[in-house]
Motif scaffolding. Sequence first.
Motif, PDB file in Angstrom:
ATOM      1  N   PRO A 163      44.294  53.043  42.132  1.00 34.83           N
ATOM      2  CA  PRO A 163      45.728  52.842  41.856  1.00 34.83           C
ATOM      3  C   PRO A 163      46.616  53.543  42.878  1.00 34.83           C
ATOM      4  O   PRO A 163      46.131  54.101  43.864  1.00 34.83           O
ATOM      5  N   TRP A 164      47.905  53.569  42.581  1.00 35.88           N
ATOM      6  CA  TRP A 164      48.904  54.072  43.532  1.00 35.88           C
ATOM      7  C   TRP A 164      49.417  55.471  43.199  1.00 35.88           C
ATOM      8  O   TRP A 164      50.195  56.022  43.956  1.00 35.88           O
ATOM      9  N   LYS A 188      39.241  48.950  47.622  1.00 42.14           N
ATOM     10  CA  LYS A 188      40.560  48.317  47.738  1.00 42.14           C
ATOM     11  C   LYS A 188      41.616  49.294  47.247  1.00 42.14           C
ATOM     12  O   LYS A 188      41.576  49.752  46.110  1.00 42.14           O
ATOM     13  N   THR A 189      42.564  49.593  48.120  1.00 40.24           N
ATOM     14  CA  THR A 189      43.664  50.470  47.730  1.00 40.24           C
ATOM     15  C   THR A 189      44.694  49.659  46.947  1.00 40.24           C
ATOM     16  O   THR A 189      44.623  48.436  46.898  1.00 40.24           O
ATOM     17  N   SER A 190      45.654  50.356  46.373  1.00 34.35           N
ATOM     18  CA  SER A 190      46.720  49.641  45.666  1.00 34.35           C
ATOM     19  C   SER A 190      47.638  48.965  46.677  1.00 34.35           C
ATOM     20  O   SER A 190      47.947  49.539  47.732  1.00 34.35           O
ATOM     21  N   GLY A 219      45.189  45.077  49.766  1.00 35.46           N
ATOM     22  CA  GLY A 219      45.323  43.749  49.174  1.00 35.46           C
ATOM     23  C   GLY A 219      45.706  43.822  47.716  1.00 35.46           C
ATOM     24  O   GLY A 219      45.830  44.918  47.148  1.00 35.46           O
ATOM     25  N   GLY A 221      45.535  42.848  43.493  1.00 40.81           N
ATOM     26  CA  GLY A 221      44.534  42.876  42.437  1.00 40.81           C
ATOM     27  C   GLY A 221      43.981  41.510  42.093  1.00 40.81           C
ATOM     28  O   GLY A 221      42.761  41.317  41.997  1.00 40.81           O
ATOM     29  N   GLY A 225      41.114  42.244  44.580  1.00 37.65           N
ATOM     30  CA  GLY A 225      40.504  43.025  43.489  1.00 37.65           C
ATOM     31  C   GLY A 225      39.565  42.169  42.663  1.00 37.65           C
ATOM     32  O   GLY A 225      38.428  42.557  42.353  1.00 37.65           O
ATOM     33  N   ALA A 226      40.054  40.971  42.304  1.00 38.14           N
ATOM     34  CA  ALA A 226      39.231  40.061  41.491  1.00 38.14           C
ATOM     35  C   ALA A 226      37.990  39.629  42.270  1.00 38.14           C
ATOM     36  O   ALA A 226      36.900  39.486  41.694  1.00 38.14           O
ATOM     37  N   SER A 229      35.452  42.450  41.968  1.00 35.81           N
ATOM     38  CA  SER A 229      34.821  42.646  40.653  1.00 35.81           C
ATOM     39  C   SER A 229      33.955  41.455  40.228  1.00 35.81           C
ATOM     40  O   SER A 229      33.096  41.597  39.363  1.00 35.81           O
ATOM     41  N   PHE A 239      36.583  51.555  38.819  1.00 35.94           N
ATOM     42  CA  PHE A 239      38.012  51.249  38.779  1.00 35.94           C
ATOM     43  C   PHE A 239      38.803  52.384  38.158  1.00 35.94           C
ATOM     44  O   PHE A 239      38.375  52.984  37.173  1.00 35.94           O
ATOM     45  N   SER A 242      45.125  50.696  34.872  1.00 35.72           N
ATOM     46  CA  SER A 242      45.559  50.460  33.495  1.00 35.72           C
ATOM     47  C   SER A 242      44.411  49.902  32.639  1.00 35.72           C
ATOM     48  O   SER A 242      43.472  49.285  33.150  1.00 35.72           O
ATOM     49  N   THR A 245      43.976  46.062  32.993  1.00 34.73           N
ATOM     50  CA  THR A 245      43.220  45.626  34.180  1.00 34.73           C
ATOM     51  C   THR A 245      41.749  46.023  34.045  1.00 34.73           C
ATOM     52  O   THR A 245      40.862  45.284  34.471  1.00 34.73           O
ATOM     53  N   THR A 248      39.950  43.352  32.286  1.00 30.99           N
ATOM     54  CA  THR A 248      39.757  42.175  33.149  1.00 30.99           C
ATOM     55  C   THR A 248      38.570  42.406  34.094  1.00 30.99           C
ATOM     56  O   THR A 248      37.743  41.511  34.307  1.00 30.99           O
ATOM     57  N   ILE A 249      38.491  43.617  34.633  1.00 34.89           N
ATOM     58  CA  ILE A 249      37.420  43.928  35.582  1.00 34.89           C
ATOM     59  C   ILE A 249      36.061  43.921  34.875  1.00 34.89           C
ATOM     60  O   ILE A 249      35.072  43.401  35.403  1.00 34.89           O
ATOM     61  N   GLN A 345      57.849  49.171  38.018  1.00 32.12           N
ATOM     62  CA  GLN A 345      57.579  50.333  37.162  1.00 32.12           C
ATOM     63  C   GLN A 345      58.884  50.914  36.641  1.00 32.12           C
ATOM     64  O   GLN A 345      58.980  51.296  35.475  1.00 32.12           O
TER      65      GLN A 345
HETATM   66  P1  ADP Z   1      49.507  49.077  37.602  1.00 32.46           P
HETATM   67  O1  ADP Z   1      49.833  47.971  36.649  1.00 32.46           O
HETATM   68  O2  ADP Z   1      49.967  50.386  37.126  1.00 32.46           O
HETATM   69  O3  ADP Z   1      49.850  48.804  39.037  1.00 32.46           O
HETATM   70  P2  ADP Z   1      46.777  48.259  37.715  1.00 32.46           P
HETATM   71  O4  ADP Z   1      45.725  48.758  36.821  1.00 32.46           O
HETATM   72  O5  ADP Z   1      47.201  46.846  37.554  1.00 32.46           O
HETATM   73  O6  ADP Z   1      47.952  49.267  37.559  1.00 32.46           O
HETATM   74  O7  ADP Z   1      46.385  48.488  39.234  1.00 32.46           O
HETATM   75  C1  ADP Z   1      45.436  49.389  39.689  1.00 32.46           C
HETATM   76  C2  ADP Z   1      44.594  48.726  40.736  1.00 32.46           C
HETATM   77  O8  ADP Z   1      43.977  47.584  40.155  1.00 32.46           O
HETATM   78  C3  ADP Z   1      45.355  48.213  41.951  1.00 32.46           C
HETATM   79  O9  ADP Z   1      44.569  48.444  43.108  1.00 32.46           O
HETATM   80  C4  ADP Z   1      45.472  46.729  41.677  1.00 32.46           C
HETATM   81  O10 ADP Z   1      45.594  45.935  42.842  1.00 32.46           O
HETATM   82  C5  ADP Z   1      44.161  46.446  40.976  1.00 32.46           C
HETATM   83  N1  ADP Z   1      44.147  45.237  40.137  1.00 32.46           N
HETATM   84  C6  ADP Z   1      45.162  44.709  39.431  1.00 32.46           C
HETATM   85  N2  ADP Z   1      44.768  43.585  38.799  1.00 32.46           N
HETATM   86  C7  ADP Z   1      43.460  43.386  39.111  1.00 32.46           C
HETATM   87  C8  ADP Z   1      42.482  42.406  38.763  1.00 32.46           C
HETATM   88  N3  ADP Z   1      42.772  41.387  37.971  1.00 32.46           N
HETATM   89  N4  ADP Z   1      41.247  42.552  39.265  1.00 32.46           N
HETATM   90  C9  ADP Z   1      40.922  43.591  40.052  1.00 32.46           C
HETATM   91  N5  ADP Z   1      41.803  44.534  40.425  1.00 32.46           N
HETATM   92  C10 ADP Z   1      43.061  44.455  39.961  1.00 32.46           C
END
Ligand code: ADP
Length: 496
Positions: A163-164, A188-190, A219, A221, A225-226, A229, A239, A242, A245, A248-249, A345
């Motif tokens: 995350p960030w 993968k960074t945020s 890049g 998520g 990110g998808a 995962s 991971f 949140s 997410t 989802t992962i 945010q």
């Molecule tokens: P926030 O909503 O606080 O930004 P996230 O949990 O969505 O927190 O983001 C944390 C990390 O997860 C980021 O690197 C983001 O790009 C990644 N991310 C968000 N959605 C997905 C997804 N569907 N699959 C994989 N990674 C994701």
Amino acid sequence: MTLSINLKLPNGVEYDQPLGLFINGEFVKGVEGKTFDVINPSTEKVICSVHEATEKDVDIAVRAARTAFEGEWHKITPAERGRLLCKLADLFEENLLKMASIEALDNGKSVSMAKGDVSAAAACLRYYGGWADKIHGKVIDTEHGKFNYTKQEPIGVCGQIIPWNFPILMWAWKIAPAVATGNVVVIKTSELTPLSALVAAELIVKAGFPPGVINILSGFGKTAGAAISSHMDVDKVAFTGSTVTGRTIMKAAANSNLKKVTLELGGKSPNIVFDDADIDEAISWVNFGIFYNHGQCCCAGSRIYVQEGIYDTFVEKFKKRIKENVVGDPFENETFQGPQISQLQFDKIMEYIEHGKTQGAKVEIGGKRHGDVGYFIEPTIFSNVDDSMKIMQEEIFGPVASIAKFKTVGDAIALGNKTTFGLASAVHTKNLETALTVANSLKAGTVWVNTYNTLHTALPFGGFKESGIGRELGKAALANYTQLKTVSMNMNGAMF
Ligand code: ADP
């Protein structure tokens, strides 16, 4: 677009910021040629654009990682892995001001706080560097004529998504145990904070890591990110982010190759203050517990419970203390609280504040935007809250806390546990029995006693309940990145 840009920061730091994807030891452009803007949350202005990884780039990075894992990296001794991590830690320390300044620019945290993050990242790299050659299996006796042993082997290609809120620290928490145990990484960074990790990529090259061992992608998520995962050749995904997410992962991992999953997710942590606590010390920790990093900590102490005997005094003193928190420019020395990370945010947090007000909670202090440029929010405390309110149940991830009264030790425990999360918690008291009773009864991965947010590389960190799976930091994190192999040898040829 070029692969680097010269940046001059408000505190005089000037450097060349890499912009590419870091794959197989080199900075490259994304296959699809896409880029995205990185925003300074203090000014709302674009800092620069970076190259964006899509599914195809994830695929290339995974192949580079796999080649390294099966080839050169496999031949490197555990002691050499440790030496590389320690060298990287030294380089982080040599670049402390530069890296901290980049965090201030990109994330909005103050340079002084960010220096703490970079130092902690270096400590984490060095700590796991120390573990690299101390990971052993066991010999297990079962019967005559048999020789059995276990080995802790690396898992392979580890996808890591961070995350960030602590860009470079989360990077180190992920990279260090993975590499120490002999894995390779595609991280993968945020999309909100890609800059410091790209500078870390330069240090990886300088430290002498073989190409492909650590690959760093900027890049989004839903795309990169998808792709990580759900990738069939990624053996594990780790991971931090949140809970939504995280789910989802986990689904993506289940629906692809059943890759191993570790998750460090959200929280709604209770911070419990008893009548007999040192009230001024407790206030300092409660303040740090919620407002450190602008409330953007998964372990933030966002539910403050104060025993009835000191409640009124606590609220008055706490409000005075909060007024000393300097909110403003991360490049000013005295700044404690910078901006929230993004417009999104900022809007989410302001919505929670409005929701609290309409549900009848009382704003004791704050509750508004700070200034008119940047995503700054006043430190905010609600009282007159009850457990059914959204602001008491959901993670706000901003400088907003609720404060409520309790009577007995039993009440404190029951209220503390009234959440679906279980990441952290704290109790403030001078009574050892109260401290131990509460610590043993709270359903949370960490219980702080007379302190808050004091994490340490050697201490495991992670969630009970919906706050996660697995533990980061400490020896515990090694288990996230190793798989146990049992070798059972028949020594005398007999069948039974
Ligand atoms: P926030 O909503 O606080 O930004 P996230 O949990 O969505 O927190 O983001 C944390 C990390 O997860 C980021 O690197 C983001 O790009 C990644 N991310 C968000 N959605 C997905 C997804 N569907 N699959 C994989 N990674 C994701």
